[in-house]
Design a protein around this motif. Structure first.
Motif, PDB file in Angstrom:
ATOM      1  N   MET A   1     -11.101 -19.119  25.462  1.00  0.00           N
ATOM      2  CA  MET A   1     -11.343 -17.669  25.483  1.00  0.00           C
ATOM      3  C   MET A   1     -10.303 -16.923  24.642  1.00  0.00           C
ATOM      4  O   MET A   1     -10.604 -15.892  24.053  1.00  0.00           O
ATOM      5  CB  MET A   1     -11.346 -17.134  26.925  1.00  0.00           C
ATOM      6  CG  MET A   1     -12.669 -17.305  27.667  1.00  0.00           C
ATOM      7  SD  MET A   1     -14.162 -16.805  26.755  1.00  0.00           S
ATOM      8  CE  MET A   1     -13.919 -15.045  26.523  1.00  0.00           C
TER       9      MET A   1
ATOM     10  N   LYS B   1     -11.906 -29.069  26.906  1.00  0.00           N
ATOM     11  CA  LYS B   1     -13.005 -30.000  27.232  1.00  0.00           C
ATOM     12  C   LYS B   1     -12.728 -31.372  26.609  1.00  0.00           C
ATOM     13  O   LYS B   1     -11.739 -31.984  26.936  1.00  0.00           O
ATOM     14  CB  LYS B   1     -14.349 -29.414  26.766  1.00  0.00           C
ATOM     15  CG  LYS B   1     -14.512 -27.927  27.054  1.00  0.00           C
ATOM     16  CD  LYS B   1     -14.541 -27.625  28.533  1.00  0.00           C
ATOM     17  CE  LYS B   1     -14.776 -26.149  28.763  1.00  0.00           C
ATOM     18  NZ  LYS B   1     -14.039 -25.555  29.842  1.00  0.00           N
TER      19      LYS B   1
ATOM     20  N   GLU C   1     -23.912 -20.658  20.090  1.00  0.00           N
ATOM     21  CA  GLU C   1     -23.552 -22.062  20.349  1.00  0.00           C
ATOM     22  C   GLU C   1     -24.759 -22.881  19.944  1.00  0.00           C
ATOM     23  O   GLU C   1     -25.888 -22.442  20.138  1.00  0.00           O
ATOM     24  CB  GLU C   1     -23.267 -22.299  21.833  1.00  0.00           C
ATOM     25  CG  GLU C   1     -22.065 -21.557  22.344  1.00  0.00           C
ATOM     26  CD  GLU C   1     -21.805 -21.795  23.842  1.00  0.00           C
ATOM     27  OE1 GLU C   1     -22.306 -22.788  24.401  1.00  0.00           O
ATOM     28  OE2 GLU C   1     -21.124 -20.964  24.430  1.00  0.00           O
TER      29      GLU C   1
ATOM     30  N   TYR D   1     -21.619 -19.284  26.311  1.00  0.00           N
ATOM     31  CA  TYR D   1     -20.718 -19.329  27.469  1.00  0.00           C
ATOM     32  C   TYR D   1     -20.582 -17.921  28.092  1.00  0.00           C
ATOM     33  O   TYR D   1     -20.303 -16.939  27.395  1.00  0.00           O
ATOM     34  CB  TYR D   1     -19.361 -19.873  27.009  1.00  0.00           C
ATOM     35  CG  TYR D   1     -18.316 -19.916  28.066  1.00  0.00           C
ATOM     36  CD1 TYR D   1     -18.492 -20.654  29.242  1.00  0.00           C
ATOM     37  CD2 TYR D   1     -17.119 -19.218  27.910  1.00  0.00           C
ATOM     38  CE1 TYR D   1     -17.520 -20.683  30.217  1.00  0.00           C
ATOM     39  CE2 TYR D   1     -16.136 -19.252  28.885  1.00  0.00           C
ATOM     40  CZ  TYR D   1     -16.354 -19.987  30.034  1.00  0.00           C
ATOM     41  OH  TYR D   1     -15.400 -20.019  31.007  1.00  0.00           O
TER      42      TYR D   1
HETATM   43  N1  PLP Z   1     -16.889 -22.387  25.231  1.00  0.00           N
HETATM   44  C1  PLP Z   1     -17.562 -23.172  26.078  1.00  0.00           C
HETATM   45  C2  PLP Z   1     -18.820 -23.802  25.619  1.00  0.00           C
HETATM   46  C3  PLP Z   1     -17.072 -23.385  27.374  1.00  0.00           C
HETATM   47  O1  PLP Z   1     -17.761 -24.159  28.228  1.00  0.00           O
HETATM   48  C4  PLP Z   1     -15.857 -22.770  27.760  1.00  0.00           C
HETATM   49  C5  PLP Z   1     -15.279 -22.967  29.112  1.00  0.00           C
HETATM   50  O2  PLP Z   1     -15.863 -23.489  30.014  1.00  0.00           O
HETATM   51  C6  PLP Z   1     -15.211 -21.946  26.849  1.00  0.00           C
HETATM   52  C7  PLP Z   1     -15.737 -21.786  25.586  1.00  0.00           C
HETATM   53  C8  PLP Z   1     -13.938 -21.242  27.207  1.00  0.00           C
HETATM   54  O3  PLP Z   1     -12.885 -22.125  27.087  1.00  0.00           O
HETATM   55  P1  PLP Z   1     -11.558 -22.040  27.981  1.00  0.00           P
HETATM   56  O4  PLP Z   1     -11.943 -22.313  29.387  1.00  0.00           O
HETATM   57  O5  PLP Z   1     -10.673 -23.077  27.357  1.00  0.00           O
HETATM   58  O6  PLP Z   1     -11.024 -20.664  27.814  1.00  0.00           O
END
Ligand code: PLP
Length: 385
Positions: free
Chosen positions: A83, A203, A149, A107
């Motif tokens: 994020m 992830k 995405e 997301y």
């Molecule tokens: N993008 C996707 C596809 C995600 O699943 C997530 C989190 O679950 C994010 C971005 C955000 O990432 P982060 O949790 O590292 O801030």
């Protein structure tokens, strides 16, 4: 008595003399200048040097360079979270009166973040499309960015990256893809003309559910802009320790993905034969091979399926009967995970997002796949008893 001089010497010795195989964690906030002249030269941009970790740090640089190479980008910037990377990118590149198009099941926090920018005069349109061409009808005079995405991480829809990039380039629209599902090993959107690629390193890249991080990969121009505003001023800097953990994760990414790809294929075969499954969402199942063949070099192990005739009781019994799938957010680590989208009272929100109450997101980890399939069978039996 502490011998200060020797403590300092031993630190220097570690850095200069031990040729460590693993990269060093340069766990420091600040860096020394050689002397006053060096300080002046660096500040006048005559010499480059690490000065402060919110700007740059050698351990972060290694991760940025490796991921930029893997994504076939010119350069990259890491952030404290996915994020952090997403918000910094968007805030660096859009301004008042601009419009952003958000496509399909992006997301959730990203969607909410973009929609919240309305407070600052940035408009957005969230759309669900069944084919890539459908996006173009939602583009306006002031559209500055198309954010998507592909595959998306809830329904795993895929879009035609080259079609989007060709359309956008003619209109000076910036294209941004969250490529977290595919990783840089299974899809390289920059090669297909997309401007900016984002990953949550929390992830697959981290790979062990032990770090939160993010990265943006693009060309020099965009990364410079994102760095100057989004990184330096917003300050979501990745810690050197987390960069080091991500580097460690990256080393095993190819073997992990290969093993998980085999496992997810077997789990999908099992689900396809189950009388309790109404629908499966994964690019291997519901996406045209024109898109998968063109863009994907492999398949991630995050998928969704819909429980047949789902009721709150069925969902609860199914989730609670699983022994090898942990009920937890996120994905990409060792452990298999299960995440029902229904959280007790969010039917309205699910309806808006086009999701069935029985929609279950599942992450296939690194456990023996036979064990996982047996566990699923057992949970179905309990859920529908
Ligand atoms: N993008 C996707 C596809 C995600 O699943 C997530 C989190 O679950 C994010 C971005 C955000 O990432 P982060 O949790 O590292 O801030």
């Amino acid at each position: 008595m502490l011998d200060q001089e020797n403590i300092c010497l031993s630190v220097e010795k570690t850095q200069r003399e031990y040729k460590s195989v693993a990269p060093e964690i340069v766990q420091t906030s600040s860096f020394q200048f050689d002397d006053f002249q060096h300080y002046v030269d660096v500040n006048m941009n005559k010499k480059s040097a690490y000065t402060y970790t919110r700007g740059e740090n050698p351990t972060l640089t290694i991760l940025e360079e490796k991921l930029a190479q893997l994504e076939k980008g010119e350069c990259a910037k890491v952030f404290a979270s996915g994020m952090g990377a997403i918000s910094a990118t968007i805030l660096s590149l859009v301004q008042q009166k601009d419009h952003i198009v958000i496509v399909n099941t992006v997301y959730g926090s990203t969607v909410k973040f973009i929609q919240n920018l309305e407070r600052f005069g940035v408009e957005s349109t969230k759309i669900d499309v069944s084919s890539t061409e459908d996006i173009f009808a939602f583009v306006k005079e002031n559209t500055k960015m198309i954010y998507f995405e592909s595959p998306s991480s809830q329904k795993f829809e895929m879009l035609d990256l080259e079609m989007i990039s060709q359309f956008a380039k003619q209109r000076n629209i910036i294209t941004v893809i969250d490529n977290t599902w595919a990783t840089p090993l299974f899809q390289n959107p920059l090669v297909h003309g997309i401007d900016i690629v984002i990953h949550s390193c929390s992830k697959y890249i981290g790979g062990h559910s032990d770090l939160v991080g993010g990265i943006v990969i693009s060309n020099q121009k965009y990364i410079h802009e994102i760095n100057e505003f989004g990184q330096i001023f917003l300050g979501a800097t990745m810690s050197p320790m987390n960069a080091w953990l991500a580097l460690r994760g990256l080393r095993t990414l190819p073997v992990r993905l290969k093993s998980q790809e085999q496992s997810v294929k077997q789990v999908i075969q099992f689900l396809q034969q189950s009388p309790y499954v109404k629908k499966i969402y994964h690019p291997m199942v519901h996406t045209s091979t024109d898109l998968t063949d063109k863009y994907l070099k492999g398949y991630g192990s995050l998928l969704s399926f819909v429980l047949k005739d789902a009721t709150p009781d069925v969902i609860e019994r199914f989730v609670d009967s699983l022994k090898h799938f942990t009920l937890a957010y996120s994905w990409g680590g060792f452990e298999s995970l299960v995440m029902p989208v229904w959280k007790g009272s969010n039917e309205e929100e699910l309806k808006k997002r086009g999701l069935d109450i029985g929609h279950i997101r599942m992450y296939i980890g690194l456990e023996e796949v036979e064990l996982l399939i047996e566990d699923l069978q057992n949970a179905f039996n309990h859920a529908y008893q």
